[in-house]
Every structure is written in C-alpha cells, then in structure tokens.
Design a protein around this motif. Structure first.
Motif, short mmCIF file in Angstrom:
data_model
loop_
_atom_site.label_atom_id
_atom_site.label_comp_id
_atom_site.label_asym_id
_atom_site.label_seq_id
_atom_site.Cartn_x
_atom_site.Cartn_y
_atom_site.Cartn_z
N LYS A 173 0.83 -1.21 0.00
CA LYS A 173 0.00 0.00 0.00
C LYS A 173 0.86 1.26 0.00
CE LYS A 173 -3.52 2.39 2.76
NZ LYS A 173 -2.69 3.60 2.97
N ALA A 174 1.89 1.28 0.86
CA ALA A 174 2.77 2.46 0.92
C ALA A 174 3.50 2.65 -0.39
CB ALA A 174 3.75 2.31 2.07
N ASN A 176 2.51 1.68 -3.44
CA ASN A 176 1.56 2.16 -4.45
C ASN A 176 1.21 3.62 -4.25
OD1 ASN A 176 1.48 -0.33 -5.71
ND2 ASN A 176 -0.31 -1.04 -4.58
N ASP A 177 0.99 4.00 -2.98
CA ASP A 177 0.68 5.40 -2.70
C ASP A 177 1.88 6.30 -3.04
OD1 ASP A 177 -1.84 4.78 -1.86
OD2 ASP A 177 -1.40 4.89 0.28
N PHE A 180 2.04 6.73 -6.71
CA PHE A 180 0.97 7.65 -7.14
C PHE A 180 1.42 9.10 -6.97
CE2 PHE A 180 -2.36 10.48 -5.59
CZ PHE A 180 -3.23 10.51 -6.68
N PHE A 181 1.90 9.46 -5.78
CA PHE A 181 2.29 10.84 -5.53
C PHE A 181 3.50 11.24 -6.38
CE2 PHE A 181 -0.03 10.09 -1.49
CZ PHE A 181 -0.95 11.12 -1.63
N GLY A 240 6.68 11.00 -2.24
CA GLY A 240 6.37 9.69 -2.81
C GLY A 240 7.55 8.74 -2.74
N VAL A 417 -6.86 12.39 -5.16
CA VAL A 417 -6.20 11.56 -4.15
C VAL A 417 -7.15 10.53 -3.58
CG1 VAL A 417 -5.08 11.60 -1.88
CG2 VAL A 417 -4.52 13.35 -3.58
N ARG A 420 -7.51 7.51 -5.86
CA ARG A 420 -6.25 7.11 -6.48
C ARG A 420 -6.15 5.61 -6.77
NH1 ARG A 420 -5.22 8.46 -1.23
NH2 ARG A 420 -4.16 6.97 0.14
N ARG A 421 -6.98 4.80 -6.12
CA ARG A 421 -6.91 3.35 -6.36
C ARG A 421 -7.98 2.87 -7.34
NH1 ARG A 421 -6.08 3.81 -0.79
NH2 ARG A 421 -3.92 3.43 -0.19
#
Length: 453
Positions: A173-174, A176-177, A180-181, A240, A417, A420-421
């Motif tokens: 999760k971290a 992917n986030d 994204f950023f 990110g 945001v 984002r998923r």
C-alpha cells in the motif's frame, strides 16, 4: 545534475537503487540509502559531496556530545557543543550566501540551505530534549543525506519523518501510494510548470516595457502557477519516494491559494520552511508573547532572514519586506474584518501574492519598475504596446492556466487523491507518466526552481 524529471533518474538510478534497496535485508537498508544518496548527490554536485559528508559527520559527533543517556532518559550535557554545531552550520550557510553575492553567481553547493536547516533543527531538537532516543550514526547520516530531500527539501524533522521508528517496512500500500504521488508530482512539473515557464520567457523576450496590461497580469498569474506547480510537484515526488522507502509522507503544501490571508498563505506554502522559522527563530525570540511591538520586531527579523535565505539581491529583500508589511497589516489592523468576512482574506491572497511573486522573479529594479508600470499603467507613462499580445498568449496557454487553477483548489486535488486506487485514475496516471517521458525525451529537462537555494 541528476533530476527527478530526467531519464537518467527514472530509468537508471532509481530502478537500480530500488532493486538493491528491496533485496537488501531490512537492517542494512539504511547503509544502502546512505551510499545511494552520496552517489546521487555526487552525480549532481561532484566533489561537493565531500563537503556534505564532512558536515554530516561533524554534526553527528557534535550532536552526540550535546546529550547523554541515563536512567532518567536524555538530559542536557554540553551547551558548548550545541553552540559549536549552530555556529558551524549557520556560518557555512552565511559564507556561501555571501560568496554568491560577492561573485554575482551561485556558488552554493546543491541543496546547501536545505540540508543545513535540517542539521540545525536536529541540533536544536536534541538540545531541547525533543529527540527521546539517542540517535545512532547510520540513522543520523541517512537523515541528513537521504536523496529524496537533500537537494530541495522538504525540511523534515527527525520525529516527523519516522526516524524514531526502528521497524520501518515497505508495504504494498505504501509503495503504491508513493508511486501515485511521485507520478502526480512529475505531471505537475513536466506537463504544467515547464510549459508555463515558456510563457514567462516569451514575456521577457517581448520586453517588460512593451507588454500590454492584460498580458502583464497574465504573466504574474502564470509565473505564480508555474512556481507552485514546480515546487509542489517536486515536494510530492520527494514525499512519494520517501513512502516507497518506508518513511512517512511529508506535507509541504496545504493548498496555499485557498488561504484566508497572507499570513495563512505562508503557513501553507512551503510549510516545512515556515514551521522551521517559526520554531527555531520566531518562538525563541519571544513570538507574540511579549506585546505587539516585540511581535512586530520578531516578524521583521523572520522575514528579513527569509529574504536573505532566498538571496541578497534587492528584489528578495523588497519581496520579504512587502510580505512583512502585509502580514502586520492583517494581524494588527484588519484581523477582525477578515474574521468577519473571510472573502477579504482570500482577495488578499489572489491579488497580492501574484504581485509579490513578480518582485521575487525580477532581480533588476529597473525591469521591476517597468513591469509594475505595465500592471498599473495609470501610475506612469508607458510606451505604446501591442493590444493583441494578450489574446495571442491566452490562446496558447489557457488550458495550462485552467488546469493549474483547478489544482489550486483543495476540492479537485482531494478528489484525485481520494480515488487514487480506482481504475480510471490509475490508467490516467499511467498515461500521464508516459506523456511526461515523451516530453522529457523531446526537450531538455528543466531543473526545479528551488535548486538554487
């Protein structure tokens, strides 16, 4: 110079570094991050990486002398070591800023101000007992040198980024986030900030004395948005990368153009720098606890230092002086009015901030005067100008201006945001990434605007 928005970083340095980082056992990853950061810095600053290493080691040694650990925890031990560290770091910054002013060219090592500010905050937090665990050498050197932040910030604090946490892990999760950023910030830089920089270049080519008043205002707004997309984009990319390495997300921008007043704007703009001046300059001077006159003096000192931090050319001092006056005006004259009618505070931001960015952008005072005469032609005589220049530029740049303005509102950004998923957003981010790669291939990568500080 290696940039986050370069093919070298995107397809060589970062993928190789990540592969080594993830394949390394968790207890040794800080070693990988340290050496990777030194390589990254050396690729951009050459032998100046030696100076970064020397300052890093010196600050670690001095920091260890500031505190000792006993059964009651960490306690002050050596005030002289604290003073020596501050003199070393602040003295180095003043020296190189002065050399830049004397020589008329930038001689600052890459990102010098940012990593020295981190070192000063580290020493102050140690001395004040805000760091509760004795820092180990590898934690410390990584904190000072980690490549996502070493060249342009943010100025993260030891406690805020997660160095007190010993079991840092990278979750899916971290990662992917973080990705994204990073891509979102890359898009802001490559697809918005860089094209908007061409608008300002076009205005410079025309000549400030020859542009029409509408184009002068369009240029002020365009430069404001360019600076925002550039620095906010970098901050998102930096945050990110940090998340992909197992560190906390560092918030550096809080929708500043949605602020209610100039003071509120600078609590939201480059928030880590603003909080640094607040916690390590303004509050130690007394803050607002010693009466109005002392508060005004403390604000004057903070904004003088802010101007000098950006540079010693007159425009930076004028810029910081104007902001000081506006903040005092809001705080002591119209505070009640703004509280009753928040729209007044918003109008302050939307009118005055673009004007102050014009001062920030133009170092030559004669050119600055010419630009303001075009912004406000009724204050002086200007030469005849081409009344069609505004529509010509607007036809080209209106989509970039519109998208940037929408991103200035928290609603659009939060919607992106929040979703984002979702598949449409993910597909859009993939498209943004490859369009950015294409733009980088066909044009030279522009350095981020705050690299020179």
């Amino acid at each position: 110079m290696i940039l986050f928005n370069s093919l070298t970083f995107l397809f060589r340095f970062f993928p190789v570094f990540l592969a080594i980082y993830y394949l390394t056992p968790a207890r040794f990853r800080e070693v990988v991050l340290f050496f990777g950061s030194i390589v990254f810095y050396a690729m951009g600053a050459g032998s100046m990486a030696i100076m970064l290493t020397v300052l890093t080691v010196a600050n670690y040694v001095l920091g260890q002398m500031v505190f000792y650990e006993d059964k009651g925890g960490l306690k002050p031990k050596n005030k002289q070591s604290f003073i020596a560290a501050i003199v070393l770091d602040a003295g180095a910054l003043v020296l190189f800023k002065a050399l830049s002013g004397i020589t008329g060219r930038i001689v600052l090592p890459l990102g010098f101000s940012f990593y020295l500010f981190k070192m000063i905050s580290y020493q102050a937090d140690l001395f004040r007992g805000e760091i509760t665990r004795r820092p180990e050498i590898m934690d410390t050197v990584v904190y000072f040198t980690m490549f996502p932040q070493v060249t342009q910030g943010p100025i993260s604090r030891w406690n805020s980024i997660g160095f007190e946490k010993r079991d840092r892990t990278v979750t899916v999760k971290a990662f992917n986030d973080g990705l994204f950023f990073f891509v979102l910030g890359l898009g802001m830089k490559v697809l918005l900030a860089d094209p908007l920089s061409i608008l300002w270049n076009e205005i410079e080519k025309i000549g400030f004395e020859s542009i029409s008043t509408p184009l002068a205002w369009m240029g002020a707004i365009g430069y404001s948005l360019r600076l925002y997309m550039d620095f906010w984009g970098y901050s998102l990319m930096s945050a990110g990368i940090g998340m992909m390495l197992g560190y906390h997300f560092v918030v550096n921008f809080l929708h500043p153009y949605w602020a209610c007043g100039i003071g509120d704007f600078y609590r939201r703009w480059h928030a880590t720098l603003g909080s640094w001046f607040r916690d390590y300059v303004y509050i130690p001077l007394g803050g607002n606890r010693k009466g109005n006159l002392r508060t005004i003096l403390n604000l004057a000192i903070v904004w003088l230092l802010t101007g000098l931090w950006h540079g010693i050319t007159p425009n930076y001092l004028i810029w910081s002086g104007v902001l000081f006056v506006l903040i005092v005006w809001e705080k002591f004259v119209v505070d009640g009015l703004i509280s009753a009618f928040p729209i007044i505070g918003h109008l302050h931001v939307w009118l005055f901030i673009p004007l102050t960015w014009v001062i920030f952008a133009i170092p030559d005072l004669q050119d600055l005067r010419s630009y303001f005469m075009r912004l406000f032609p009724f204050f002086g005589n200007g030469i005849n100008v081409n009344s069609g220049d505004f529509m010509k530029q607007l036809t080209t740049y209106w989509p970039l201006l519109l998208i940037s303005l929408l991103l200035c509102t928290p609603h659009w950004y939060r919607a992106i945001v929040k979703n984002r998923r979702r598949l449409p957003v993910l597909l859009a981010l993939v498209l943004v990434f490859w369009i950015c790669v294409y733009r980088i291939v066909i044009s030279a990568s522009n350095p981020f605007m705050y690299f020179s500080f």
